[in-house]
Scaffold this active site. Structure first.
Site, PDB file in Angstrom:
ATOM      1  N   LYS A  90      73.038 120.176  92.700  1.00 52.76           N
ATOM      2  CA  LYS A  90      73.722 119.205  91.833  1.00 52.76           C
ATOM      3  C   LYS A  90      73.053 119.139  90.465  1.00 52.76           C
ATOM      4  CE  LYS A  90      75.206 115.362  93.665  1.00 52.76           C
ATOM      5  NZ  LYS A  90      75.248 114.001  94.243  1.00 52.76           N
ATOM      6  N   GLU A 149      63.370 124.637  95.450  1.00 56.21           N
ATOM      7  CA  GLU A 149      63.554 125.756  96.385  1.00 56.21           C
ATOM      8  C   GLU A 149      64.775 126.586  95.994  1.00 56.21           C
ATOM      9  OE1 GLU A 149      61.893 122.218  98.791  1.00 56.21           O
ATOM     10  OE2 GLU A 149      63.434 122.538  97.254  1.00 56.21           O
ATOM     11  N   GLY A 198      74.368 114.796  99.736  1.00 56.78           N
ATOM     12  CA  GLY A 198      74.306 116.209 100.107  1.00 56.78           C
ATOM     13  C   GLY A 198      74.761 116.485 101.523  1.00 56.78           C
ATOM     14  N   ARG A 199      74.369 115.650 102.457  1.00 56.51           N
ATOM     15  CA  ARG A 199      74.718 115.890 103.864  1.00 56.51           C
ATOM     16  C   ARG A 199      76.166 115.518 104.171  1.00 56.51           C
ATOM     17  NH1 ARG A 199      71.222 111.985 102.903  1.00 56.51           N
ATOM     18  NH2 ARG A 199      71.486 109.847 103.649  1.00 56.51           N
ATOM     19  N   GLU A 243      68.491 112.239 108.532  1.00 54.66           N
ATOM     20  CA  GLU A 243      68.267 111.894 107.135  1.00 54.66           C
ATOM     21  C   GLU A 243      69.010 110.610 106.782  1.00 54.66           C
ATOM     22  OE1 GLU A 243      67.480 114.914 103.810  1.00 54.66           O
ATOM     23  OE2 GLU A 243      69.568 114.341 103.467  1.00 54.66           O
ATOM     24  N   HIS A 265      69.980 127.661 130.658  1.00 55.84           N
ATOM     25  CA  HIS A 265      68.915 128.541 131.114  1.00 55.84           C
ATOM     26  C   HIS A 265      67.633 128.345 130.317  1.00 55.84           C
ATOM     27  CE1 HIS A 265      71.388 130.949 133.918  1.00 55.84           C
ATOM     28  NE2 HIS A 265      72.357 130.538 133.124  1.00 55.84           N
ATOM     29  N   LYS A 324      57.793 116.535  98.605  1.00 57.08           N
ATOM     30  CA  LYS A 324      58.216 117.411  97.508  1.00 57.08           C
ATOM     31  C   LYS A 324      57.354 117.198  96.267  1.00 57.08           C
ATOM     32  CE  LYS A 324      62.696 117.700  96.804  1.00 57.08           C
ATOM     33  NZ  LYS A 324      64.116 117.293  96.704  1.00 57.08           N
TER      34      LYS A 324
END
Length: 546
Positions: free
Chosen positions: A213, A219, A274-275, A360, A391, A511
């Site tokens: 954004k 990152e 964001g999510r 979050e 399994h 961060k």
């Protein structure tokens, strides 16, 4: 204080909460075996269906009184009022003073959702139309790379919601994708992530989507800069960037400086977390993969669940029921996790996506007005597709000492015309729900002729709660409905807990410290730290000296 920023009443002091606690003490030792015997209509009584999703919640440790108490709590916490505030565009994200309008991302043309005097639905569709035009050009071959070659590869560079949503949607809808195109997703700043994504690609045929954004996410921009260098090794000309990079951002100046033209920048808004953004321009890779029509079908699925959530009575409202059951297990049974177990290989990234959405959003220790909570909030979400999980970790679900509520998700029809295999898959889905609920008593084990010394090992307590979520088949519309169900369930839980489900201040501390430490690793600065952190920095520098 009033409205979105009103003081949050103490949850545990409310009479509805206290009544639930008393009720829990009365029924917590009861077993699902007995409840099903006592109530032959239980599967009908605890069943809700809407917009193509059937939810059987009869295998939960509840009775009719439980649901009455839970719904009374929802009403006492003004859940309906909070829902209406969100849909009206009020600034319910109070710590950032923002509206929460991901529902506007999937509202049809012609609808009106006003924010500060502007109909944001019109803004959304302006971006969607631009996305569709661009995607059609790339998919048809009209849009070509700098050397005239057709785009065959799309690499999405983002992190968090800019990666998890698109990556999950691509896997979920892979059956519907354009198969002559390759899609890859890069998030980790670990150079291995980008290197492995690019290792067999041709820069002349590759398009990068840089999703940030602010166009400053460290990152994402580190990976984008490395991708730019990689592309120019082949393309040679800085002018090529405009044909091989597009941006999902609102920072036009930084996007232009990178070399991306304004027509290749697709924006979104600060009222989209964001999510909650995979159905915004963040979903550009999804639209490239499934086409504008497929993307529109997904948006219609989201919208169908939005309408149900906003209008359905609590007693038949899928997100409300789902969210209130999550509160029930978290705060009364002390369950710390939720297993999400899709019996669909295409949903292999779904649990990872829900981790961010849930944890979050609701991993908070204070209420909206800054007071410490005295109850548990978000569950830890985890899971893998069935039958793979059977399994690996199902042993703990069936015979472990912890109670792990589970969502089992399935589809009546498969997409690949392999009916026999799908029938086996669906049989396992139903069998696991049954086994979790009822287990096997020692008496049943003995009746089967199991050796006495093995009876304790071959019996299963049962009484492990689960929801069974069933749909016809996994389509773009079905995916939208399923995601929106969980989005709104998270909202319900956050409303009960009185927390801000739409900020994420917790990610900021690490961060900001990383920025300082990066300079220290390079020997450019020195800051005070604890002895462990200082030692780790020094060990790294020792390995890189000389």
């Amino acid at each position: 204080m009033s409205g979105a920023n009103a003081a949050v009443p103490s949850l545990t002091a409310m009479p509805e909460w206290k009544a639930l606690k008393t009720h829990y003490e009365q029924i917590s030792q009861m077993h699902l075996r007995d409840w099903f015997v006592e109530d032959p209509d239980r599967a009908t009584r605890f069943h809700a269906e809407a917009v193509g999703i059937a939810m059987d919640y009869s295998k939960n440790r509840i009775n009719a009184s439980t649901m009455q108490h839970l719904m009374a709590l929802a009403k006492a916490r003004d859940l309906k009022g909070r829902i209406d505030m969100m849909f009206r565009g009020e600034r319910i994200n109070n710590t950032e003073n923002r509206a929460v309008l991901h529902v506007a991302l999937r509202a049809p043309k012609g609808e009106s959702i006003m924010l500060d005097g502007v109909n944001v639905v019109d803004q959304v569709h302006e971006v969607l139309d631009r996305m569709a035009k661009f995607c059609n050009a790339v998919r048809s071959g009209e849009w070509r790379g700098h050397t005239g070659k057709r785009i065959k590869n799309v690499v999405n560079i983002g992190i968090g919601g800019s990666d998890l949503g698109p990556a999950m949607a691509y896997e979920a809808l892979r059956f519907y994708t354009q198969r002559d195109m390759c899609f890859r997703f890069v998030a980790n700043v670990d150079p291995a992530d980008l290197s492995e994504a690019l290792i067999d690609l041709d820069a002349e045929e590759t398009l990068f989507i840089v999703s940030s954004k602010t166009f400053t996410t460290i990152e994402t921009m580190t990976n984008a800069a490395a991708a730019r260098v990689w592309a120019l090794k082949t393309l040679k000309d800085d002018a090529a960037i405009e044909k091989h990079f597009v941006a999902v951002s609102t920072n036009a100046e930084a996007v232009s400086k990178f070399g991306i033209g304004p027509s290749q920048m697709f924006g979104f808004w600060d009222w989209v977390g964001g999510r909650y953004s995979m159905d915004s321009a963040i979903g550009l890779s999804t639209m490239l993969a499934v086409g504008p029509e497929g993307f529109s079908e997904m948006l219609a699925g989201f919208h169908a669940m939005d309408e149900h959530f906003q209008s359905a009575p609590f007693e038949s409202n899928l997100p409300v029921i789902h969210g209130m059951l999550a509160v029930w297990y978290s705060d009364f049974f002390g369950c710390q996790t939720l297993a999400v177990l899709p019996y669909a290989q295409y949903l292999k990234r779904f649990s990872a996506y829900l981790q961010q959405l849930t944890m979050e959003s609701n991993g908070k220790h204070v209420t909206r007005d800054g007071k410490a909570v005295d109850y548990d909030t978000a569950a830890i979400v985890w899971g893998e597709p069935g039958t793979n999980g059977q399994h690996s970790f199902y042993e703990l679900l069936h015979q472990g000492t912890r109670i792990v509520p589970a969502d089992l998700i399935g589809f009546y029809y498969d997409l690949n015309s392999m009916a026999m295999q799908h029938e086996l898959l669906f049989a396992n889905l139903i069998a696991q729900a049954e086994a979790l609920a009822f287990g096997k008593t020692e008496e049943q084990a003995r009746a089967e002729g199991i050796e006495e010394s093995l009876v304790p090992h071959r019996s299963y307590e049962g009484n492990r709660p689960s929801n069974l979520l069933l749909m016809e088949r996994l389509t773009p519309s079905a995916l939208g409905k399923l995601i929106a169900l969980y989005e709104h369930s998270v909202f319900v839980q956050g409303t009960i807990w009185g927390i801000d489900s739409f900020d994420q201040w917790g990610v900021e501390l690490g961060k900001s410290l990383a920025v300082r430490i990066t300079a220290e690793l390079a020997g450019e600065a020195s800051n005070p730290h604890d002895s462990s952190t200082t030692a780790a920095i020094e060990r790294y520098r020792q390995h890189h000296r000389g």
